[in-house]
Design a protein around this motif. Sequence first.
Motif, PDB file in Angstrom:
ATOM      1  N   GLU A   1      42.408  48.348  47.511  1.00  0.00           N
ATOM      2  CA  GLU A   1      41.034  47.938  47.183  1.00  0.00           C
ATOM      3  C   GLU A   1      40.152  47.916  48.433  1.00  0.00           C
ATOM      4  O   GLU A   1      39.008  48.363  48.402  1.00  0.00           O
TER       5      GLU A   1
ATOM      6  N   ASP B   1      42.119  48.614  42.575  1.00  0.00           N
ATOM      7  CA  ASP B   1      43.006  47.888  41.662  1.00  0.00           C
ATOM      8  C   ASP B   1      42.403  47.829  40.252  1.00  0.00           C
ATOM      9  O   ASP B   1      43.108  47.967  39.254  1.00  0.00           O
TER      10      ASP B   1
ATOM     11  N   THR C   1      46.636  40.887  41.109  1.00  0.00           N
ATOM     12  CA  THR C   1      45.385  40.226  41.500  1.00  0.00           C
ATOM     13  C   THR C   1      44.663  39.720  40.252  1.00  0.00           C
ATOM     14  O   THR C   1      45.260  39.612  39.179  1.00  0.00           O
ATOM     15  N   ASP C   2      43.380  39.434  40.412  1.00  0.00           N
ATOM     16  CA  ASP C   2      42.592  38.885  39.300  1.00  0.00           C
ATOM     17  C   ASP C   2      42.687  39.734  38.022  1.00  0.00           C
ATOM     18  O   ASP C   2      42.697  39.188  36.921  1.00  0.00           O
ATOM     19  N   ASP C   3      42.806  41.051  38.194  1.00  0.00           N
ATOM     20  CA  ASP C   3      42.885  41.927  37.019  1.00  0.00           C
ATOM     21  C   ASP C   3      44.107  41.574  36.164  1.00  0.00           C
ATOM     22  O   ASP C   3      44.023  41.497  34.940  1.00  0.00           O
TER      23      ASP C   3
HETATM   24 MG   LIG Z   1      41.465  42.772  41.626  1.00  0.00          MG
END
Ligand SMILES: [Mg+2]
Length: 260
Positions: free
Chosen positions: A15, A217, A34-36
């Motif tokens: 990223e 990402d 990650t947040d995804d």
């Molecule tokens: Mg992310």
Amino acid sequence: MFGAIIGDIVGSRFEFHNHRDKEFELFAPACQPTDDSVMTLAVAAALMEAGWAADALGPCAVRWMQELGRRYPDCGYGGRFYHWVFSDAPRPYRSWGNGAAMRISPVGFRARSEAEVKALSRAVTAVSHDHPEGLKGAEAVAMAIFLARSGADMAAIRKRVERDYYHIDFTLDEIRSSYRFDESCQGSVPQALEAFFESVSFEDAIRNAISIGGDSDTLAAIAGGVAEAYYGVPEDIAGEAERYLDEVQRDILERWREKT
Ligand SMILES: [Mg+2]
């Protein structure tokens, strides 16, 4: 929806260090969910809790996104979403961010009709990303997944995306050197879908998504979700990716697999 998580894990190390090439090790020690991934799991958990009903889904989505968001506070949220996660009274904030699209794959995998894709997608998305471009980005990804699952071929999925959501007038080769980080749905969902449209396998879709740089990402998470629906996920890749998940994350994934 595990395809989206795999894309996120693979893309996580690119990223902020873009890699504009399809050649790279899929997994490395620096990879992480990650947040995804976290928000995809939250949407999956919310769908299960809501019993797949659109009218119950909104409040469940808020609860699960806040619960997992707070459990994993440092996994890459944008500033306004971070505030939303920790708010006592979270309100939609007219976001067009690609967070709407990166988390939506469970809807595409679960919905039983196009009408349900639209209703569930709107219910999940409108709790935060209620800008028309946010709603559209999420629905485009969920619809592509639903169509892929339903046996539509690549040309038919592309045709539908172009008719109802985005006019994609570029190839990956044409944008590879010039594409830049863009956190909007309208500036990243078409690119992620094109990564899928130019693919020949699940892994190839993810490599395509990474190869144009940008929000790697998230692009790979979106492409990975659609590619999972279209090709399935090879067992060796799934096994490798699962090692990056902790117990809480694996538990939601397990429950999802049992229920779908
Ligand atoms: Mg992310």
